[in-house]
Scaffold this motif. Structure first.
Motif, PDB file in Angstrom:
ATOM      1  N   VAL A  92       0.849  -0.956  -0.036  1.00  0.00           N
ATOM      2  CA  VAL A  92       0.215   0.409  -0.017  1.00  0.00           C
ATOM      3  C   VAL A  92       0.847   1.069  -0.326  1.00  0.00           C
ATOM      4  O   VAL A  92       0.796   2.454  -0.659  1.00  0.00           O
ATOM      5  N   GLY A  93       1.795   1.224   0.323  1.00  0.00           N
ATOM      6  CA  GLY A  93       3.007   2.605   0.545  1.00  0.00           C
ATOM      7  C   GLY A  93       3.039   2.336  -0.458  1.00  0.00           C
ATOM      8  O   GLY A  93       3.717   3.655  -1.254  1.00  0.00           O
ATOM      9  N   LEU A  94       3.936   1.704  -1.355  1.00  0.00           N
ATOM     10  CA  LEU A  94       4.169   1.781  -2.949  1.00  0.00           C
ATOM     11  C   LEU A  94       3.401   2.637  -3.206  1.00  0.00           C
ATOM     12  O   LEU A  94       3.568   3.354  -4.377  1.00  0.00           O
ATOM     13  N   LYS A  95       2.195   1.806  -3.228  1.00  0.00           N
ATOM     14  CA  LYS A  95       0.751   2.537  -4.217  1.00  0.00           C
ATOM     15  C   LYS A  95       0.675   3.970  -3.878  1.00  0.00           C
ATOM     16  O   LYS A  95       0.721   4.781  -4.643  1.00  0.00           O
ATOM     17  N   THR A  96       0.716   4.452  -2.725  1.00  0.00           N
ATOM     18  CA  THR A  96       0.163   5.691  -2.580  1.00  0.00           C
ATOM     19  C   THR A  96       1.635   6.901  -2.382  1.00  0.00           C
ATOM     20  O   THR A  96       1.216   8.028  -3.421  1.00  0.00           O
ATOM     21  N   LYS A  97       2.882   6.671  -2.607  1.00  0.00           N
ATOM     22  CA  LYS A  97       4.266   6.980  -3.223  1.00  0.00           C
ATOM     23  C   LYS A  97       4.274   6.552  -5.205  1.00  0.00           C
ATOM     24  O   LYS A  97       5.538   7.389  -5.215  1.00  0.00           O
ATOM     25  N   LYS A  98       3.471   6.144  -5.211  1.00  0.00           N
ATOM     26  CA  LYS A  98       3.619   5.717  -6.839  1.00  0.00           C
ATOM     27  C   LYS A  98       4.760   4.977  -7.296  1.00  0.00           C
ATOM     28  O   LYS A  98       5.633   6.238  -8.535  1.00  0.00           O
ATOM     29  N   SER A  99       5.386   4.733  -6.268  1.00  0.00           N
ATOM     30  CA  SER A  99       6.945   3.932  -6.751  1.00  0.00           C
ATOM     31  C   SER A  99       7.226   3.012  -6.734  1.00  0.00           C
ATOM     32  O   SER A  99       7.193   2.294  -5.476  1.00  0.00           O
ATOM     33  N   TYR A 100       7.788   2.204  -7.393  1.00  0.00           N
ATOM     34  CA  TYR A 100       7.385   0.581  -7.346  1.00  0.00           C
ATOM     35  C   TYR A 100       9.242  -0.005  -8.009  1.00  0.00           C
ATOM     36  O   TYR A 100       9.719   0.743  -9.213  1.00  0.00           O
ATOM     37  N   PRO A 101       9.870  -0.921  -6.979  1.00  0.00           N
ATOM     38  CA  PRO A 101      10.801  -1.637  -7.096  1.00  0.00           C
ATOM     39  C   PRO A 101      11.105  -2.265  -8.483  1.00  0.00           C
ATOM     40  O   PRO A 101       9.414  -2.388  -8.803  1.00  0.00           O
ATOM     41  N   ASP A 102      11.946  -2.622  -9.412  1.00  0.00           N
ATOM     42  CA  ASP A 102      12.524  -3.484 -10.320  1.00  0.00           C
ATOM     43  C   ASP A 102      11.914  -5.493  -9.950  1.00  0.00           C
ATOM     44  O   ASP A 102      11.761  -5.531 -10.535  1.00  0.00           O
ATOM     45  N   VAL A 103      12.540  -5.647  -8.947  1.00  0.00           N
ATOM     46  CA  VAL A 103      12.795  -6.320  -8.214  1.00  0.00           C
ATOM     47  C   VAL A 103      12.116  -6.181  -6.758  1.00  0.00           C
ATOM     48  O   VAL A 103      12.387  -5.182  -5.702  1.00  0.00           O
ATOM     49  N   MET A 104      10.694  -7.714  -6.228  1.00  0.00           N
ATOM     50  CA  MET A 104      10.617  -6.971  -4.639  1.00  0.00           C
ATOM     51  C   MET A 104      10.958  -8.790  -4.291  1.00  0.00           C
ATOM     52  O   MET A 104      10.085 -10.027  -5.290  1.00  0.00           O
ATOM     53  N   VAL A 105      11.209  -8.701  -3.525  1.00  0.00           N
ATOM     54  CA  VAL A 105      11.050 -10.607  -3.022  1.00  0.00           C
ATOM     55  C   VAL A 105      10.440 -10.083  -1.456  1.00  0.00           C
ATOM     56  O   VAL A 105      10.412  -9.104  -0.808  1.00  0.00           O
ATOM     57  N   MET A 106       9.139 -10.932  -1.579  1.00  0.00           N
ATOM     58  CA  MET A 106       8.537 -10.866   0.448  1.00  0.00           C
ATOM     59  C   MET A 106       8.577 -12.343   0.599  1.00  0.00           C
ATOM     60  O   MET A 106       8.190 -13.376  -0.129  1.00  0.00           O
TER      61      MET A 106
END
Ligand code: NAG
Ligand code: NAG
Ligand code: NAG
Ligand code: NAG
Ligand code: NAG
Length: 368
Positions: A216-230
């Protein structure tokens, strides 16, 4: 050359190829043929030539057909290879340098007692995927200029450590200070690797709800990583101990991930490559507290694993995340690869990093 003469040449070439293809086996077999076989061969030769000559006018469209077939094959190749990328076999052998083990010397860790080597399983299918352990420079090329986010529990921290070990070199002074900062209890960590312009964030997120909050934080900041591991699960198992509640949390996470993906597509940013870091096998008898041995039983572990399947979060169940299969890695490496039945030797996470890099290679060919 005009188009027509070009096509004529193509047809002639194709007809010649047909003749050669049919004649060569005949010549090779020729000396020992009976009269009946010669008749049979002549018949086959005649039919084949007739078919070839009828097909050659359509050769320009044959090349379209080849393109179509090869794109289907490539697509199939990618999905097959993504399915096989976690198939890793281990060789765990007693550490030969401890053969003359002197009991008055303390072994720094029981993990030193065994030598663990791994590689992808060997089969024709696996070989066709050409999986490879990426070197420091290969990995640097692949991750050059990218933003990587790893978020989750202590496993995610070990994964981050292994990734940085590969990029920075395990024995470097810099890695020493990384290790100290990364392992500050329950903290976030961030590093910019200037040489390759890679930014890496580790976000401490022991529960799935924390992962959802990061999305949700990424969505509000509108910045997206290239790779995400969770990945998260063990804390929930120990402190909440309710698989249907875990299932619910995973479904919430899935819907927040799915709602993020079209946003990135419409903003014509490449969508992030998303990975799920699976739970390790737990070896109940080795867990270090009574509470853990009671709450983290095999039964509840399997209920949590089913919840992951039911949530359809993973690619193999139609979801958005590619699995880094810590379960199979830890199961195959076995009890000699852990000292507390829960946290495994770093070599497990090294393998998981290589699985991720190979999956990235497969996926990035897809977008070429
Ligand atoms: C080995 O470890 C034990 C406990 O950790 C310690 O008491 C002992 O002094 C150590 N022995 C040597 C030779 O270092
Ligand atoms: C084998 O044992 C030696 C001595 O403890 C250690 O330095 C080495 O790292 C061990 N090898 C492995 C593969 O664990
Ligand atoms: C990273 O990419 C930049 C720009 O594409 C390039 O100039 C640089 O040499 C690359 N660095 C490495 C280590 O590959
Ligand atoms: C994770 O979520 C739990 C439950 O909502 C919350 O108590 C905790 O503060 C969160 N932790 C982090 C690091 O965000
Ligand atoms: C487990 O979680 C579910 C869903 O959140 C809830 O309805 C149920 O009451 C919980 N069970 C226990 C024993 O707490």
């Amino acid at each position: 050359m005009t188009l027509m003469t070009m096509l004529g040449a193509v047809q002639l070439g194709a007809a010649a190829a047909c003749v050669v293809v049919v004649l060569i086996p005949m010549v090779m077999a020729g000396w020992h043929l009976s009269r009946n076989r010669i008749l049979l061969y002549c018949g086959v030769l005649f039919i084949t030539l007739a078919v070839c000559l009828h097909l050659t006018p359509y050769f320009p469209s044959v090349s379209d057909f080849v393109t179509l077939v090869s794109s289907v094959v490539v697509f199939d190749h990618r999905s097959t290879c993504i399915n096989l990328v976690n198939d890793i076999a281990w060789k765990v052998k007693p550490n030969v340098s401890l053969q003359h083990f002197n009991p008055t010397h303390n072994v720094s860790s029981s993990l030193n007692l065994y030598e663990k080597r791994w590689d992808w399983s060997k089969s024709l299918k696996h070989d066709a995927c050409d999986f490879q352990k990426l070197s420091k420079s290969d990995a640097s090329d692949l991750l050059n200029g990218s933003w990587v986010v790893v978020t989750g529990d202590s496993q995610a921290r070990f994964f981050t450590l292994s990734l940085l070990n590969l990029i920075l070199g395990p024995q470097t002074k810099r890695m020493g200070s990384v290790r100290a900062d990364l392992f500050k209890r329950h903290s976030d960590y961030s590093i910019l690797v200037h040489e390759i312009g890679m930014k890496l964030d580790f976000v401490w997120a022991p529960y799935v709800v924390n992962l959802t909050n990061s999305m949700v934080g990424l969505k509000t900041k509108k910045s997206y990583p290239d790779v995400m591991v969770m990945g998260a699960g063990l804390w929930h198992m120990l402190h909440v101990n309710n698989a249907s509640n875990y299932d619910f949390a995973l479904r919430m996470l899935k819907s927040s991930v799915v709602s993020l993906l079209p946003l990135t597509a419409s903003a014509s940013i490449k969508s992030p490559h998303l990975f799920w870091l699976g739970m390790p096998m737990l070896i109940n008898g080795m867990l270090n507290t009574q509470e853990k041995r009671e709450k983290m039983s095999d039964r509840i572990w399997h209920a949590y694993d089913r919840a992951l399947g039911d949530s359809r979060l993973l690619r193999q169940t139609g979801g958005p995340l590619v699995l880094l299969d810590i379960q199979s890695l830890t199961w195959n490496c076995g009890p000699r690869c852990t000292s507390d039945g829960m946290h495994y030797d770093l070599v497990i996470y090294e393998a998981a990093v290589q699985v991720m890099l190979n999956a990235l290679l497969i996926e990035s060919h897809q977008s070429l």
